[in-house]
Design a protein around this motif. Structure first.
Motif, mmCIF file in Angstrom:
data_model
loop_
_atom_site.group_PDB
_atom_site.id
_atom_site.type_symbol
_atom_site.label_atom_id
_atom_site.label_comp_id
_atom_site.label_asym_id
_atom_site.label_seq_id
_atom_site.Cartn_x
_atom_site.Cartn_y
_atom_site.Cartn_z
ATOM 1 N N PRO A 69 28.299 52.591 10.458
ATOM 2 C CA PRO A 69 29.591 52.424 11.119
ATOM 3 C C PRO A 69 30.208 53.787 11.433
ATOM 4 C CG PRO A 69 29.432 51.007 9.187
ATOM 5 C CD PRO A 69 28.249 51.931 9.129
ATOM 6 N N GLY A 70 30.792 53.896 12.613
ATOM 7 C CA GLY A 70 31.397 55.153 13.015
ATOM 8 C C GLY A 70 30.444 56.119 13.692
ATOM 9 N N ALA A 71 29.189 55.716 13.920
ATOM 10 C CA ALA A 71 28.206 56.605 14.545
ATOM 11 C C ALA A 71 28.562 56.868 16.002
ATOM 12 C CB ALA A 71 26.808 55.986 14.459
ATOM 13 N N ARG A 72 28.106 58.004 16.487
ATOM 14 C CA ARG A 72 28.215 58.344 17.903
ATOM 15 C C ARG A 72 26.848 58.069 18.533
ATOM 16 N NH1 ARG A 72 32.698 61.808 18.703
ATOM 17 N NH2 ARG A 72 31.782 62.759 20.553
ATOM 18 N N VAL A 73 26.819 57.187 19.515
ATOM 19 C CA VAL A 73 25.571 56.700 20.094
ATOM 20 C C VAL A 73 25.508 57.088 21.564
ATOM 21 C CG1 VAL A 73 24.125 54.661 20.521
ATOM 22 C CG2 VAL A 73 25.604 54.761 18.487
ATOM 23 N N LEU A 74 24.347 57.516 22.002
ATOM 24 C CA LEU A 74 24.069 57.760 23.415
ATOM 25 C C LEU A 74 22.924 56.849 23.826
ATOM 26 C CD1 LEU A 74 24.064 59.286 26.153
ATOM 27 C CD2 LEU A 74 22.552 60.985 25.064
ATOM 28 N N SER A 75 23.157 56.010 24.821
ATOM 29 C CA SER A 75 22.104 55.135 25.334
ATOM 30 C C SER A 75 21.760 55.584 26.747
ATOM 31 C CB SER A 75 22.571 53.677 25.332
ATOM 32 O OG SER A 75 21.539 52.827 25.791
ATOM 33 N N ILE A 76 20.531 56.052 26.938
ATOM 34 C CA ILE A 76 20.064 56.517 28.247
ATOM 35 C C ILE A 76 19.242 55.398 28.875
ATOM 36 C CG2 ILE A 76 18.720 58.264 29.466
ATOM 37 C CD1 ILE A 76 19.235 60.141 27.074
ATOM 38 N N VAL A 77 19.688 54.916 30.031
ATOM 39 C CA VAL A 77 19.066 53.728 30.603
ATOM 40 C C VAL A 77 19.203 53.770 32.119
ATOM 41 C CG1 VAL A 77 21.137 52.268 30.572
ATOM 42 C CG2 VAL A 77 18.878 51.213 30.267
ATOM 43 N N GLY A 78 18.302 53.087 32.811
ATOM 44 C CA GLY A 78 18.407 52.989 34.264
ATOM 45 C C GLY A 78 19.788 52.523 34.687
ATOM 46 N N ALA A 79 20.320 53.117 35.751
ATOM 47 C CA ALA A 79 21.712 52.881 36.135
ATOM 48 C C ALA A 79 22.028 51.412 36.380
ATOM 49 C CB ALA A 79 22.047 53.700 37.382
ATOM 50 N N SER A 80 21.044 50.615 36.784
ATOM 51 C CA SER A 80 21.316 49.199 37.060
ATOM 52 C C SER A 80 21.673 48.416 35.801
ATOM 53 C CB SER A 80 20.117 48.552 37.756
ATOM 54 O OG SER A 80 18.963 48.633 36.947
ATOM 55 N N HIS A 81 21.319 48.934 34.620
ATOM 56 C CA HIS A 81 21.647 48.256 33.363
ATOM 57 C C HIS A 81 23.058 48.585 32.870
ATOM 58 C CE1 HIS A 81 17.506 46.900 32.516
ATOM 59 N NE2 HIS A 81 17.133 48.054 33.035
ATOM 60 N N LYS A 82 23.629 49.673 33.326
ATOM 61 C CA LYS A 82 24.890 50.167 32.757
ATOM 62 C C LYS A 82 26.031 49.141 32.799
ATOM 63 C CE LYS A 82 28.333 53.867 33.178
ATOM 64 N NZ LYS A 82 28.528 54.067 31.720
ATOM 65 N N PRO A 83 26.222 48.372 33.887
ATOM 66 C CA PRO A 83 27.324 47.407 33.862
ATOM 67 C C PRO A 83 27.237 46.421 32.693
ATOM 68 C CG PRO A 83 26.434 47.615 36.080
ATOM 69 C CD PRO A 83 25.505 48.365 35.180
ATOM 70 N N TRP A 84 26.029 45.940 32.399
ATOM 71 C CA TRP A 84 25.843 44.975 31.319
ATOM 72 C C TRP A 84 25.994 45.644 29.956
ATOM 73 C CZ3 TRP A 84 23.986 44.478 36.108
ATOM 74 C CH2 TRP A 84 24.116 43.222 36.715
ATOM 75 N N PHE A 85 25.462 46.844 29.820
ATOM 76 C CA PHE A 85 25.577 47.559 28.547
ATOM 77 C C PHE A 85 27.039 47.853 28.227
ATOM 78 C CE2 PHE A 85 21.201 49.634 27.613
ATOM 79 C CZ PHE A 85 20.553 48.477 27.989
ATOM 80 N N ASP A 86 27.766 48.389 29.191
ATOM 81 C CA ASP A 86 29.183 48.710 28.958
ATOM 82 C C ASP A 86 29.967 47.456 28.569
ATOM 83 O OD1 ASP A 86 29.024 51.432 29.401
ATOM 84 O OD2 ASP A 86 29.631 51.326 31.504
ATOM 85 N N GLN A 87 29.735 46.373 29.305
ATOM 86 C CA GLN A 87 30.499 45.147 29.078
ATOM 87 C C GLN A 87 30.183 44.528 27.724
ATOM 88 O OE1 GLN A 87 33.363 42.814 29.982
ATOM 89 N NE2 GLN A 87 32.513 43.464 31.927
ATOM 90 N N TRP A 88 28.915 44.351 27.436
ATOM 91 C CA TRP A 88 28.535 43.615 26.225
ATOM 92 C C TRP A 88 28.651 44.466 24.967
ATOM 93 C CZ3 TRP A 88 23.750 41.016 28.942
ATOM 94 C CH2 TRP A 88 24.218 39.960 29.729
ATOM 95 N N LEU A 89 28.282 45.739 25.047
ATOM 96 C CA LEU A 89 28.474 46.604 23.880
ATOM 97 C C LEU A 89 29.959 46.734 23.558
ATOM 98 C CD1 LEU A 89 25.834 49.329 24.734
ATOM 99 C CD2 LEU A 89 25.866 47.991 22.617
#
Length: 350
Positions: free
Chosen positions: A314-334
């Protein structure tokens, strides 16, 4: 009796509205103890698809900005060894070549994929503050046997130049593999692994998943043709976005490109171009809508895999590198998860 009837009918009339009432899950952590985990989703172009004139040095300022964010955990768009092992045990469903073969690493290290995954886990739990070159070489070999080449490269890059050699289960063939990985034109090798090594991290985390988007249809050619036709309708904005991206990919500095593809405008266009056409497309077999279902399952499972990387932190700083088409779903659901705050990529890249 008339009053009771009115009350009953009133409740019946209100029931659809009551059924629609939902709990706002994003507010349940409002009184949580301790800091929230911060997750930065970096949408990326797939570097492997760039023209021959691409220069890896142009990523320098992008990596500098990401280093300043100081992630504790970095995730990449690569399938974990666990998924590869699962697929290998079910060839009738997934086919014989779901993941790259790890035979060379198995021969050199003596580790099949489950054994390699177990050794990686055990080794990292006991990892010393100052690991020896021998320990790094052995861990790199285990990562290769576990189908995690980017993490093997993280270890390799932290070795002194004189220690980047064969030994400790790294034979000549595996050394050659790591040397090729250093120069491979993809975001795992040119962004994630160098960044992790620079920050002193011991690995990156593969989080991709294709087990849910293996579409089972009788005519795969017709399926692909149907999806492509659906995407082609009303795709003017995506064509403009791609044109602008193509004008920026060979610049001496890729930072403006990464700012653009992570902008709200780009995120919206990627989301709409992926989904709106297929959901509106008419198809007797409903192929476009079936594709959307697979796309959603893939993103859901990837988001779950990302969450697992910091479940115990808990409290970790996370970087997720992913194809740009995935970003809308990642931002929303995460962003809907408990104790998670989405970091604005524009702020990090400014």
């Amino acid at each position: 009796m008339g009053m009771w009837k009115k009350a009953i009918w009133g409740l019946a009339a209100a029931s659809p509205l009551m059924a629609q009432a939902q709990v706002d899950l994003t507010k349940l952590d409002r009184d949580m103890v301790g800091p929230k985990s911060r997750v930065l989703v970096l949408g990326t172009v797939h570097l492997s698809e760039l023209p021959a004139g691409f220069n890896a040095a142009s990523l320098g300022t992008v990596i500098d900005r990401l280093a300043a964010y100081k992630p504790d955990i970095i995730t990449i768009e690569h399938e974990p060894g666990e998924d590869c092992d699962l697929a290998a045990r079910h060839p009738a469903k997934y086919g014989p070549d779901w993941c790259p073969k790890t035979d060379a690493a198995k021969a050199a290290s003596g580790l099949d994929m489950p054994a390699a995954l177990a050794e990686v886990d055990k080794t990292l739990k006991e990892w010393p503050a100052q690991p020896s070159p021998s320990q790094r070489r052995r861990l790199a070999a285990a990562f290769l046997a576990a189908n995690d080449p980017a993490s093997a490269l993280v270890q390799w890059l932290q070795l002194p130049a004189t220690e980047r050699r064969a030994g400790d289960s790294l034979d000549g063939a595996l050394v050659a593999t790591l040397e090729k990985l250093e120069k491979r034109k993809n975001e795992d090798s040119l962004i994630a692994a160098p960044l992790a090594a620079r920050l002193g991290l011991q690995r990156v985390y593969p989080v991709d998943n294709h087990t849910g988007d293996r579409i089972d249809v009788p005519d795969i050619k017709a399926f692909v043709k149907s999806i492509e036709a659906a995407w082609a309708t009303g795709n003017g904005e995506m064509k403009s976005l791609e044109k602008r991206k193509n004008e920026m990919v060979l610049a001496n500095d890729m930072l403006p490109l990464y700012r653009y593809i992570n902008s709200p405008e780009s995120v919206r266009i990627h989301a709409e171009s992926n989904i709106v056409g297929p959901m509106r497309a008419k198809s007797a077999e409903a192929y476009p809508q079936i594709w959307v279902g697979g796309w959603e399952i893939r993103n859901l499972r990837m988001v779950a895999n990302i969450r697992e990387t910091f479940r115990e932190r808990p409290g970790a700083r996370v970087l997720s590198i992913v194809g740009a088409s995935h970003k809308p779903w990642f931002d929303q659901w995460l962003g809907q998860l408990q104790g998670v705050e989405i970091v604005d990529a524009a702020e990090v890249l400014k």
